[in-house]
Design an enzyme around this catalytic site. Structure first.
Site, PDB file in Angstrom:
ATOM      1  N   CYS A  41       0.837  -1.200   0.000  1.00  0.00           N
ATOM      2  CA  CYS A  41       0.000   0.000   0.000  1.00  0.00           C
ATOM      3  C   CYS A  41       0.875   1.254   0.000  1.00  0.00           C
ATOM      4  CB  CYS A  41      -0.916   0.016   1.224  1.00  0.00           C
ATOM      5  SG  CYS A  41      -2.068   1.416   1.220  1.00  0.00           S
ATOM      6  N   ASP A  43       0.333   3.820   1.670  1.00  0.00           N
ATOM      7  CA  ASP A  43       0.236   4.434   2.996  1.00  0.00           C
ATOM      8  C   ASP A  43       1.630   4.804   3.535  1.00  0.00           C
ATOM      9  OD1 ASP A  43       0.058   4.594   5.953  1.00  0.00           O
ATOM     10  OD2 ASP A  43      -2.019   3.975   5.622  1.00  0.00           O
ATOM     11  N   ARG A  45       2.733   5.099   6.384  1.00  0.00           N
ATOM     12  CA  ARG A  45       3.187   4.383   7.590  1.00  0.00           C
ATOM     13  C   ARG A  45       3.701   2.985   7.284  1.00  0.00           C
ATOM     14  NH1 ARG A  45      -2.528   4.726  10.324  1.00  0.00           N
ATOM     15  NH2 ARG A  45      -2.967   4.083   8.183  1.00  0.00           N
ATOM     16  N   HIS A  97      -2.282  -4.015   4.938  1.00  0.00           N
ATOM     17  CA  HIS A  97      -2.094  -3.606   6.341  1.00  0.00           C
ATOM     18  C   HIS A  97      -3.423  -3.289   6.977  1.00  0.00           C
ATOM     19  CE1 HIS A  97      -2.674   0.849   5.817  1.00  0.00           C
ATOM     20  NE2 HIS A  97      -2.492   0.502   4.566  1.00  0.00           N
ATOM     21  N   CYS A 100      -6.198   0.125   6.805  1.00  0.00           N
ATOM     22  CA  CYS A 100      -5.913   0.664   5.477  1.00  0.00           C
ATOM     23  C   CYS A 100      -7.038   1.621   5.071  1.00  0.00           C
ATOM     24  CB  CYS A 100      -5.802  -0.487   4.473  1.00  0.00           C
ATOM     25  SG  CYS A 100      -5.455   0.061   2.788  1.00  0.00           S
TER      26      CYS A 100
HETATM   27 CO    CO Z   1      -3.491   1.194   2.927  1.00  0.00          CO
END
Ligand code: CO
Length: 208
Positions: A41, A43, A45, A97, A100
């Site tokens: 992803c 993302d 993090r 994750h 998400c």
């Molecule tokens: Co995500």
């Protein structure tokens, strides 16, 4: 964040690498032969190399919203074609994750414009597992389960491609489904069975 700081960080990193090995970048420039294709992803993090503890040259990385592998997405399809067909990676990893945002958005009813067709792919996963998901009363548990099921279905999508089917037949490339748990920092292996997926999709998606 001060954007200039990034260039200072970069200079520090270059010095650190050269301090350990003066030929580090010279060797890096010779070429790549990573063992892993990581699809994760976007993302902020959920890093790729950092959470796996791998160095430059060890993982070919593709990231997008909710670690998707849509059949008509030229970007992820090209990444898979190149990494599996040309670089001949041994492992393809799809890593989702918990928590998400992409998966969360797909569970809500908002019109998000150009994100709609992208998130539709996650809604399609929900539809496949509608009965299982609707039997989970706890919303957070249902959300987490959809993250896992989405990873599994993207592994299936990886195995629907001709290049991965060929690599599986000829050299046993393996496909892995993982979830990164942001609460603990731990990677969870969903123990996806490549052979089982190949068997289950063979009748309809087989390509030669
Ligand atoms: Co995500």
């Amino acid at each position: 964040m001060d954007i200039k700081k990034i260039f200072e960080n970069n200079a520090t990193w270059v010095n650190e690498k050269l301090g350990k090995d003066e030929n580090y970048f010279k060797n890096l420039s010779k070429g790549q032969s990573p063992d892993i294709l990581y699809i994760g992803c976007a993302d902020s993090r959920v890093t790729a190399e950092e959470l796996m503890g791998v160095s430059p040259g060890e993982a070919f990385v593709h990231r997008n919203i909710a670690n998707m592998v849509p059949n008509t997405d030229l970007s992820s399809m090209s990444v898979i074609e190149y990494a599996v067909g040309h670089l001949k990676v041994k492992h393809v990893v799809v890593c989702g994750h918990y928590y998400c945002g992409g998966v969360k958005a797909a569970m809500e009813s908002k019109d998000l414009g150009v994100l709609n067709p992208w998130l539709r792919n996650i809604r399609d996963v929900y539809r496949i597992y509608n009965d299982e998901l609707n039997n989970i009363n706890d919303e957070e548990a249902r959300y987490k389960r959809l993250v896992e099921l989405n990873v599994y279905e993207q592994c299936v999508n990886v195995l629907k491609t001709a290049v991965v089917q060929k690599a599986f037949r000829e050299r046993g490339v393996s496909v892995h489904g993982w979830v990164f748990d942001i609460h603990t920092g731990k990677l969870i292996d969903l123990a996806v069975n490549t052979q089982k997926i190949v068997d289950s999709v063979r009748e309809i998606y087989h390509l030669e």
